[in-house]
Design a protein around this motif. Structure first.
Motif, PDB file in Angstrom:
ATOM      1  N   THR A   1       6.035   3.946   8.399  1.00 24.86           N
ATOM      2  CA  THR A   1       5.554   2.775   7.681  1.00 24.86           C
ATOM      3  C   THR A   1       4.287   2.198   8.300  1.00 24.86           C
ATOM      4  O   THR A   1       3.796   1.171   7.834  1.00 24.86           O
ATOM      5  CB  THR A   1       6.636   1.681   7.626  1.00 24.86           C
ATOM      6  N   SER A   2       3.734   2.854   9.303  1.00 23.43           N
ATOM      7  CA  SER A   2       2.489   2.373   9.895  1.00 23.43           C
ATOM      8  C   SER A   2       1.327   2.639   8.934  1.00 23.43           C
ATOM      9  O   SER A   2       1.366   3.548   8.099  1.00 23.43           O
ATOM     10  CB  SER A   2       2.229   3.057  11.238  1.00 23.43           C
ATOM     11  N   ASP A   3       0.292   1.830   9.045  1.00 24.32           N
ATOM     12  CA  ASP A   3      -0.856   1.953   8.147  1.00 24.32           C
ATOM     13  C   ASP A   3      -1.556   3.299   8.284  1.00 24.32           C
ATOM     14  O   ASP A   3      -1.994   3.878   7.293  1.00 24.32           O
ATOM     15  CB  ASP A   3      -1.852   0.826   8.415  1.00 24.32           C
ATOM     16  N   GLU A   4      -1.667   3.803   9.512  1.00 21.64           N
ATOM     17  CA  GLU A   4      -2.370   5.065   9.732  1.00 21.64           C
ATOM     18  C   GLU A   4      -1.656   6.219   9.032  1.00 21.64           C
ATOM     19  O   GLU A   4      -2.279   7.034   8.364  1.00 21.64           O
ATOM     20  CB  GLU A   4      -2.494   5.356  11.230  1.00 21.64           C
ATOM     21  N   VAL A   5      -0.343   6.290   9.202  1.00 15.93           N
ATOM     22  CA  VAL A   5       0.425   7.381   8.591  1.00 15.93           C
ATOM     23  C   VAL A   5       0.400   7.250   7.074  1.00 15.93           C
ATOM     24  O   VAL A   5       0.244   8.237   6.358  1.00 15.93           O
ATOM     25  CB  VAL A   5       1.874   7.388   9.124  1.00 15.93           C
ATOM     26  N   ARG A   6       0.522   6.026   6.564  1.00 13.29           N
ATOM     27  CA  ARG A   6       0.482   5.809   5.121  1.00 13.29           C
ATOM     28  C   ARG A   6      -0.862   6.268   4.548  1.00 13.29           C
ATOM     29  O   ARG A   6      -0.913   6.902   3.493  1.00 13.29           O
ATOM     30  CB  ARG A   6       0.706   4.335   4.805  1.00 13.29           C
ATOM     31  N   ASP A   7      -1.970   5.971   5.249  1.00 11.24           N
ATOM     32  CA  ASP A   7      -3.290   6.402   4.783  1.00 11.24           C
ATOM     33  C   ASP A   7      -3.416   7.918   4.776  1.00 11.24           C
ATOM     34  O   ASP A   7      -3.960   8.497   3.832  1.00 11.24           O
ATOM     35  CB  ASP A   7      -4.389   5.797   5.666  1.00 11.24           C
ATOM     36  N   VAL A   8      -2.909   8.578   5.812  1.00 16.39           N
ATOM     37  CA  VAL A   8      -2.982  10.042   5.885  1.00 16.39           C
ATOM     38  C   VAL A   8      -2.160  10.686   4.767  1.00 16.39           C
ATOM     39  O   VAL A   8      -2.635  11.598   4.087  1.00 16.39           O
ATOM     40  CB  VAL A   8      -2.511  10.545   7.270  1.00 16.39           C
ATOM     41  N   VAL A   9      -0.948  10.195   4.548  1.00 14.85           N
ATOM     42  CA  VAL A   9      -0.098  10.757   3.495  1.00 14.85           C
ATOM     43  C   VAL A   9      -0.720  10.520   2.126  1.00 14.85           C
ATOM     44  O   VAL A   9      -0.740  11.420   1.278  1.00 14.85           O
ATOM     45  CB  VAL A   9       1.330  10.162   3.580  1.00 14.85           C
ATOM     46  N   THR A  10      -1.279   9.331   1.898  1.00 14.81           N
ATOM     47  CA  THR A  10      -1.934   9.033   0.625  1.00 14.81           C
ATOM     48  C   THR A  10      -3.124   9.959   0.403  1.00 14.81           C
ATOM     49  O   THR A  10      -3.317  10.480  -0.702  1.00 14.81           O
ATOM     50  CB  THR A  10      -2.398   7.561   0.591  1.00 14.81           C
ATOM     51  N   ARG A  11      -3.893  10.194   1.441  1.00 11.72           N
ATOM     52  CA  ARG A  11      -5.058  11.080   1.334  1.00 11.72           C
ATOM     53  C   ARG A  11      -4.618  12.513   1.024  1.00 11.72           C
ATOM     54  O   ARG A  11      -5.217  13.198   0.188  1.00 11.72           O
ATOM     55  CB  ARG A  11      -5.863  11.037   2.630  1.00 11.72           C
ATOM     56  N   ILE A  12      -3.571  12.985   1.673  1.00 12.95           N
ATOM     57  CA  ILE A  12      -3.074  14.350   1.433  1.00 12.95           C
ATOM     58  C   ILE A  12      -2.588  14.501  -0.005  1.00 12.95           C
ATOM     59  O   ILE A  12      -2.940  15.468  -0.681  1.00 12.95           O
ATOM     60  CB  ILE A  12      -1.952  14.690   2.430  1.00 12.95           C
ATOM     61  N   VAL A  13      -1.824  13.533  -0.484  1.00 12.94           N
ATOM     62  CA  VAL A  13      -1.305  13.601  -1.858  1.00 12.94           C
ATOM     63  C   VAL A  13      -2.441  13.519  -2.852  1.00 12.94           C
ATOM     64  O   VAL A  13      -2.485  14.269  -3.847  1.00 12.94           O
ATOM     65  CB  VAL A  13      -0.254  12.494  -2.100  1.00 12.94           C
ATOM     66  N   THR A  14      -3.403  12.621  -2.631  1.00 12.37           N
ATOM     67  CA  THR A  14      -4.538  12.491  -3.541  1.00 12.37           C
ATOM     68  C   THR A  14      -5.338  13.779  -3.594  1.00 12.37           C
ATOM     69  O   THR A  14      -5.716  14.236  -4.683  1.00 12.37           O
ATOM     70  CB  THR A  14      -5.431  11.322  -3.093  1.00 12.37           C
ATOM     71  N   ASP A  15      -5.605  14.378  -2.452  1.00  8.68           N
ATOM     72  CA  ASP A  15      -6.347  15.642  -2.408  1.00  8.68           C
ATOM     73  C   ASP A  15      -5.578  16.754  -3.097  1.00  8.68           C
ATOM     74  O   ASP A  15      -6.156  17.591  -3.791  1.00  8.68           O
ATOM     75  CB  ASP A  15      -6.666  16.040  -0.967  1.00  8.68           C
ATOM     76  N   ALA A  16      -4.265  16.780  -2.931  1.00  9.82           N
ATOM     77  CA  ALA A  16      -3.453  17.839  -3.542  1.00  9.82           C
ATOM     78  C   ALA A  16      -3.427  17.703  -5.058  1.00  9.82           C
ATOM     79  O   ALA A  16      -3.356  18.718  -5.762  1.00  9.82           O
ATOM     80  CB  ALA A  16      -2.034  17.786  -2.980  1.00  9.82           C
ATOM     81  N   LEU A  17      -3.466  16.494  -5.572  1.00  6.18           N
ATOM     82  CA  LEU A  17      -3.374  16.289  -7.011  1.00  6.18           C
ATOM     83  C   LEU A  17      -4.730  16.296  -7.714  1.00  6.18           C
ATOM     84  O   LEU A  17      -4.777  16.301  -8.945  1.00  6.18           O
ATOM     85  CB  LEU A  17      -2.658  14.963  -7.308  1.00  6.18           C
TER      86      LEU A  17
END
Length: 45
Positions: A25-41
């Motif tokens: 739930t940290s901001d850094e991990v949330r940003d990384v996961v969001t970036r990975i999902v956005t790039d994948a889609l």
């Protein structure tokens, strides 16, 4: 196993879950996961 061993295992599992929750739930991990999902889609073209 004795009751004390079950209690220790339960406390350990709860502590591990709390650490994972704090990390995920940290901001850094949330940003990384969001970036990975956005790039994948993202569709090129």
């Amino acid at each position: 196993m004795s009751t004390a061993e079950y209690a220790l295992g339960t406390v350990t599992a709860c502590a591990f879950a709390a650490v994972l929750f704090a990390i995920l739930t940290s901001d850094e991990v949330r940003d990384v996961v969001t970036r990975i999902v956005t790039d994948a889609l993202q569709i090129d073209g």
